[in-house]
Design a protein around this motif. Structure first.
Motif, PDB file in Angstrom:
ATOM      1  N   LEU A   1     -13.361  -6.082  10.166  1.00 54.20           N
ATOM      2  CA  LEU A   1     -13.561  -5.486   9.136  1.00 54.20           C
ATOM      3  C   LEU A   1     -14.496  -6.479   7.989  1.00 54.20           C
ATOM      4  CD1 LEU A   1     -11.058  -2.510   8.090  1.00 54.20           C
ATOM      5  CD2 LEU A   1     -13.151  -2.703   9.745  1.00 54.20           C
ATOM      6  N   HIS A   2     -15.499  -5.990   7.252  1.00 58.36           N
ATOM      7  CA  HIS A   2     -16.048  -6.857   6.169  1.00 58.36           C
ATOM      8  C   HIS A   2     -14.893  -7.042   5.203  1.00 58.36           C
ATOM      9  CE1 HIS A   2     -18.680  -8.022   3.052  1.00 58.36           C
ATOM     10  NE2 HIS A   2     -19.613  -8.694   4.037  1.00 58.36           N
ATOM     11  N   GLU A   3     -15.076  -8.305   4.487  1.00 57.50           N
ATOM     12  CA  GLU A   3     -14.181  -8.555   3.662  1.00 57.50           C
ATOM     13  C   GLU A   3     -14.158  -7.731   2.286  1.00 57.50           C
ATOM     14  OE1 GLU A   3     -14.447 -12.732   3.362  1.00 57.50           O
ATOM     15  OE2 GLU A   3     -13.383 -13.094   5.083  1.00 57.50           O
ATOM     16  N   ASP A   4     -15.341  -7.083   2.103  1.00 54.88           N
ATOM     17  CA  ASP A   4     -15.451  -6.162   0.917  1.00 54.88           C
ATOM     18  C   ASP A   4     -14.339  -5.045   1.017  1.00 54.88           C
ATOM     19  OD1 ASP A   4     -17.557  -7.211  -0.053  1.00 54.88           O
ATOM     20  OD2 ASP A   4     -19.233  -5.865   0.336  1.00 54.88           O
ATOM     21  N   ILE A   5     -13.854  -4.715   2.175  1.00 56.79           N
ATOM     22  CA  ILE A   5     -12.560  -3.809   2.399  1.00 56.79           C
ATOM     23  C   ILE A   5     -11.332  -4.581   2.096  1.00 56.79           C
ATOM     24  CG2 ILE A   5     -11.698  -2.224   3.668  1.00 56.79           C
ATOM     25  CD1 ILE A   5     -14.738  -1.935   3.275  1.00 56.79           C
ATOM     26  N   GLN A   6     -10.749  -3.986   1.015  1.00 50.54           N
ATOM     27  CA  GLN A   6      -9.438  -4.618   0.755  1.00 50.54           C
ATOM     28  C   GLN A   6      -8.308  -3.659   0.373  1.00 50.54           C
ATOM     29  OE1 GLN A   6     -10.291  -6.717  -3.103  1.00 50.54           O
ATOM     30  NE2 GLN A   6     -11.302  -8.013  -2.158  1.00 50.54           N
ATOM     31  N   THR A   7      -7.013  -3.800   0.694  1.00 53.63           N
ATOM     32  CA  THR A   7      -5.817  -2.885   0.637  1.00 53.63           C
ATOM     33  C   THR A   7      -4.851  -3.639  -0.442  1.00 53.63           C
ATOM     34  OG1 THR A   7      -4.755  -3.943   2.302  1.00 53.63           O
ATOM     35  CG2 THR A   7      -6.021  -1.980   2.671  1.00 53.63           C
ATOM     36  N   GLY A   8      -4.462  -2.636  -1.444  1.00 52.85           N
ATOM     37  CA  GLY A   8      -3.409  -3.067  -2.424  1.00 52.85           C
ATOM     38  C   GLY A   8      -2.590  -2.009  -3.001  1.00 52.85           C
ATOM     39  N   GLU A   9      -1.589  -2.174  -3.700  1.00 53.11           N
ATOM     40  CA  GLU A   9      -0.712  -1.088  -4.320  1.00 53.11           C
ATOM     41  C   GLU A   9      -1.143  -0.725  -5.760  1.00 53.11           C
ATOM     42  OE1 GLU A   9       3.570  -1.570  -4.462  1.00 53.11           O
ATOM     43  OE2 GLU A   9       3.839  -1.442  -2.314  1.00 53.11           O
ATOM     44  N   VAL A  10      -1.295   0.583  -6.064  1.00 51.02           N
ATOM     45  CA  VAL A  10      -1.701   0.985  -7.127  1.00 51.02           C
ATOM     46  C   VAL A  10      -0.719   2.160  -7.665  1.00 51.02           C
ATOM     47  CG1 VAL A  10      -3.482   2.529  -6.423  1.00 51.02           C
ATOM     48  CG2 VAL A  10      -3.520   2.020  -8.686  1.00 51.02           C
ATOM     49  N   GLU A  11      -0.257   2.069  -8.631  1.00 50.80           N
ATOM     50  CA  GLU A  11       0.857   3.361  -8.960  1.00 50.80           C
ATOM     51  C   GLU A  11       1.796   3.714  -8.089  1.00 50.80           C
ATOM     52  OE1 GLU A  11      -1.049   6.746 -10.777  1.00 50.80           O
ATOM     53  OE2 GLU A  11      -2.563   5.786 -11.473  1.00 50.80           O
ATOM     54  N   GLY A  12       2.257   2.452  -7.237  1.00 52.55           N
ATOM     55  CA  GLY A  12       3.447   2.863  -6.413  1.00 52.55           C
ATOM     56  C   GLY A  12       2.978   2.827  -5.108  1.00 52.55           C
ATOM     57  N   VAL A  13       1.697   3.196  -4.866  1.00 56.22           N
ATOM     58  CA  VAL A  13       1.233   3.510  -3.504  1.00 56.22           C
ATOM     59  C   VAL A  13      -0.044   2.777  -2.843  1.00 56.22           C
ATOM     60  CG1 VAL A  13       1.863   6.107  -3.699  1.00 56.22           C
ATOM     61  CG2 VAL A  13      -0.371   5.265  -4.568  1.00 56.22           C
ATOM     62  N   CYS A  14      -0.045   2.769  -1.512  1.00 54.42           N
ATOM     63  CA  CYS A  14      -1.267   1.928  -1.001  1.00 54.42           C
ATOM     64  C   CYS A  14      -2.658   2.429  -1.215  1.00 54.42           C
ATOM     65  CB  CYS A  14      -0.760   1.860   0.430  1.00 54.42           C
ATOM     66  SG  CYS A  14      -1.960   0.511   1.216  1.00 54.42           S
ATOM     67  N   SER A  15      -3.473   1.899  -1.674  1.00 54.12           N
ATOM     68  CA  SER A  15      -4.875   1.950  -1.726  1.00 54.12           C
ATOM     69  C   SER A  15      -5.807   1.125  -0.888  1.00 54.12           C
ATOM     70  CB  SER A  15      -5.212   2.193  -3.047  1.00 54.12           C
ATOM     71  OG  SER A  15      -5.406   0.889  -3.802  1.00 54.12           O
ATOM     72  N   ALA A  16      -6.984   1.847  -0.252  1.00 56.41           N
ATOM     73  CA  ALA A  16      -7.854   1.095   0.233  1.00 56.41           C
ATOM     74  C   ALA A  16      -9.139   1.046  -0.586  1.00 56.41           C
ATOM     75  CB  ALA A  16      -8.361   1.630   1.698  1.00 56.41           C
ATOM     76  N   ARG A  17      -9.659  -0.238  -0.833  1.00 55.87           N
ATOM     77  CA  ARG A  17     -10.835  -0.044  -1.957  1.00 55.87           C
ATOM     78  C   ARG A  17     -12.142  -0.700  -1.039  1.00 55.87           C
ATOM     79  NH1 ARG A  17      -7.062  -2.986  -6.679  1.00 55.87           N
ATOM     80  NH2 ARG A  17      -5.034  -1.930  -5.915  1.00 55.87           N
ATOM     81  N   LEU A  18     -13.075  -0.147  -1.674  1.00 57.89           N
ATOM     82  CA  LEU A  18     -14.457  -0.792  -0.786  1.00 57.89           C
ATOM     83  C   LEU A  18     -15.370  -1.336  -2.170  1.00 57.89           C
ATOM     84  CD1 LEU A  18     -16.805  -0.690   1.418  1.00 57.89           C
ATOM     85  CD2 LEU A  18     -17.372   1.554   0.742  1.00 57.89           C
ATOM     86  N   ALA A  19     -15.282  -2.612  -2.185  1.00 57.43           N
ATOM     87  CA  ALA A  19     -16.047  -3.462  -3.252  1.00 57.43           C
ATOM     88  C   ALA A  19     -17.530  -3.176  -3.159  1.00 57.43           C
ATOM     89  CB  ALA A  19     -15.689  -4.915  -3.327  1.00 57.43           C
ATOM     90  N   GLY A  20     -18.158  -2.964  -4.489  1.00 50.92           N
ATOM     91  CA  GLY A  20     -19.411  -2.998  -4.729  1.00 50.92           C
ATOM     92  C   GLY A  20     -20.222  -1.836  -4.285  1.00 50.92           C
ATOM     93  N   THR A  21     -19.472  -0.846  -3.796  1.00 51.52           N
ATOM     94  CA  THR A  21     -20.531   0.348  -3.429  1.00 51.52           C
ATOM     95  C   THR A  21     -19.713   1.743  -3.475  1.00 51.52           C
ATOM     96  OG1 THR A  21     -21.951   1.358  -1.723  1.00 51.52           O
ATOM     97  CG2 THR A  21     -20.039   0.277  -0.947  1.00 51.52           C
ATOM     98  N   ASP A  22     -20.306   2.947  -3.396  1.00 51.92           N
ATOM     99  CA  ASP A  22     -19.609   4.055  -3.585  1.00 51.92           C
ATOM    100  C   ASP A  22     -19.936   4.800  -2.227  1.00 51.92           C
ATOM    101  OD1 ASP A  22     -18.320   3.562  -6.271  1.00 51.92           O
ATOM    102  OD2 ASP A  22     -20.048   4.468  -7.095  1.00 51.92           O
ATOM    103  N   LEU A  23     -18.823   5.530  -1.893  1.00 53.77           N
ATOM    104  CA  LEU A  23     -18.883   6.324  -0.709  1.00 53.77           C
ATOM    105  C   LEU A  23     -18.776   7.789  -1.102  1.00 53.77           C
ATOM    106  CD1 LEU A  23     -19.166   5.832   2.411  1.00 53.77           C
ATOM    107  CD2 LEU A  23     -16.698   6.014   2.624  1.00 53.77           C
ATOM    108  N   GLN A  24     -19.249   8.790  -0.348  1.00 50.81           N
ATOM    109  CA  GLN A  24     -19.400  10.293  -0.760  1.00 50.81           C
ATOM    110  C   GLN A  24     -18.410  10.993   0.536  1.00 50.81           C
ATOM    111  OE1 GLN A  24     -23.501  10.427  -2.439  1.00 50.81           O
ATOM    112  NE2 GLN A  24     -22.451  12.137  -3.284  1.00 50.81           N
ATOM    113  N   GLN A  25     -17.497  10.308   1.109  1.00 46.47           N
ATOM    114  CA  GLN A  25     -16.667  11.214   1.893  1.00 46.47           C
ATOM    115  C   GLN A  25     -15.449  10.366   2.238  1.00 46.47           C
ATOM    116  OE1 GLN A  25     -19.376   9.664   5.426  1.00 46.47           O
ATOM    117  NE2 GLN A  25     -17.291  10.008   6.624  1.00 46.47           N
ATOM    118  N   SER A  26     -14.436  11.042   2.890  1.00 43.89           N
ATOM    119  CA  SER A  26     -13.170  10.254   3.063  1.00 43.89           C
ATOM    120  C   SER A  26     -13.322   9.318   3.811  1.00 43.89           C
ATOM    121  CB  SER A  26     -12.171  11.321   3.513  1.00 43.89           C
ATOM    122  OG  SER A  26     -10.746  10.759   3.941  1.00 43.89           O
TER     123      SER A  26
END
Length: 238
Positions: free
Chosen positions: A105-130
């Motif tokens: 995967l491209h390094e724009d994809i990151q994971t990390g905890e937020v509010e005690g749960v795990c999130s996946a983050r796509l840097a620099g762009t927006d998606l319109q689906q899950s």
């Protein structure tokens, strides 16, 4: 002869309570030593602790380490995913329908905890689906890692590119790249079967990569993942 009375204390109006017995001293009518009776005392029923944070499958964006939820068909850049203790990129790959042993995967994809749960983050762009199973779809190309040979840059495979990264070495565990074998696993077919269109190269800078690139000055218009018996997505020169 001493007579012992049992005293029963009930909470007014009933209700869901738990009870416990505790001894209470009484005196024998004959002046003997104290006897004991048992009374019932109330104990509150414990309330389960609420589950913190948004649930997996919730889309949104992260603002100042707070997760702001939005519908998944509205532009967003993050999603809550099921995860192991580590909340790793491998967790995202599985959620996105990929294979954590093969997909790069491209390094724009990151994971990390937020509010005690795990999130996946796509840097620099927006998606319109899950993000769910997106690596099995055409939109998943933006998550994969490709190479723009003319610019000498690593880019998402949704952008113009001349090659695709089929293996990226973990610098902490260096090993023989074995690019031919890596490419065949990634593509589901051998590169030798497409030798007129494709070539395998490796990079030397850390982390080292195996790259399947279009021959000559051609470009690639799509991903080579699970190519199998399909036609190679060769594009025009650029």
């Amino acid at each position: 002869m001493a007579i012992i009375f049992g005293v029963l204390n009930l909470p007014p109006g009933g209700g869901d309570t738990q009870t416990s017995l505790s001894p209470t001293a009484t005196t024998s009518p004959a002046g003997g030593s104290p006897e004991t009776t048992e009374t019932i005392q109330e104990e509150d029923t414990p309330t389960p602790a609420p589950v913190a944070g948004p649930k997996p499958g919730t889309c949104g964006r992260i603002e100042d380490e707070t997760f702001v939820s939005v519908p998944c068909d509205v532009p967003h850049s993050a999603e809550i995913i099921p995860a192991s203790v580590a909340c790793s990129i491998e967790d995202f790959v599985r959620y996105a329908g990929g294979n954590s042993d093969l997909d790069v995967l491209h390094e724009d994809i990151q994971t990390g905890e937020v509010e005690g749960v795990c999130s996946a983050r796509l840097a620099g762009t927006d998606l319109q689906q899950s993000f769910k199973d997106i690596l099995r779809q055409d939109n998943g190309q933006r998550f994969r890692e490709c190479v723009d040979g003319l610019a000498g840059e690593i880019v998402p495979c949704s952008e113009e590119h001349t090659g695709e990264v089929v293996f990226r070495e973990d610098p902490a565990n260096p090993a023989d790249l074995q690019c031919d074998e890596r490419a065949a696993e990634y593509m589901g077919t051998s590169v030798q079967g497409h030798y007129l269109e494709l070539n395998i190269v490796s990079t030397e800078e850390s982390p080292r990569r195996c790259v399947v690139e279009a021959r000559g000055a051609n470009s690639l218009t799509g991903s080579l993942r699970d190519l199998g018996s399909k036609a190679v997505p060769i594009g025009p020169s650029y």
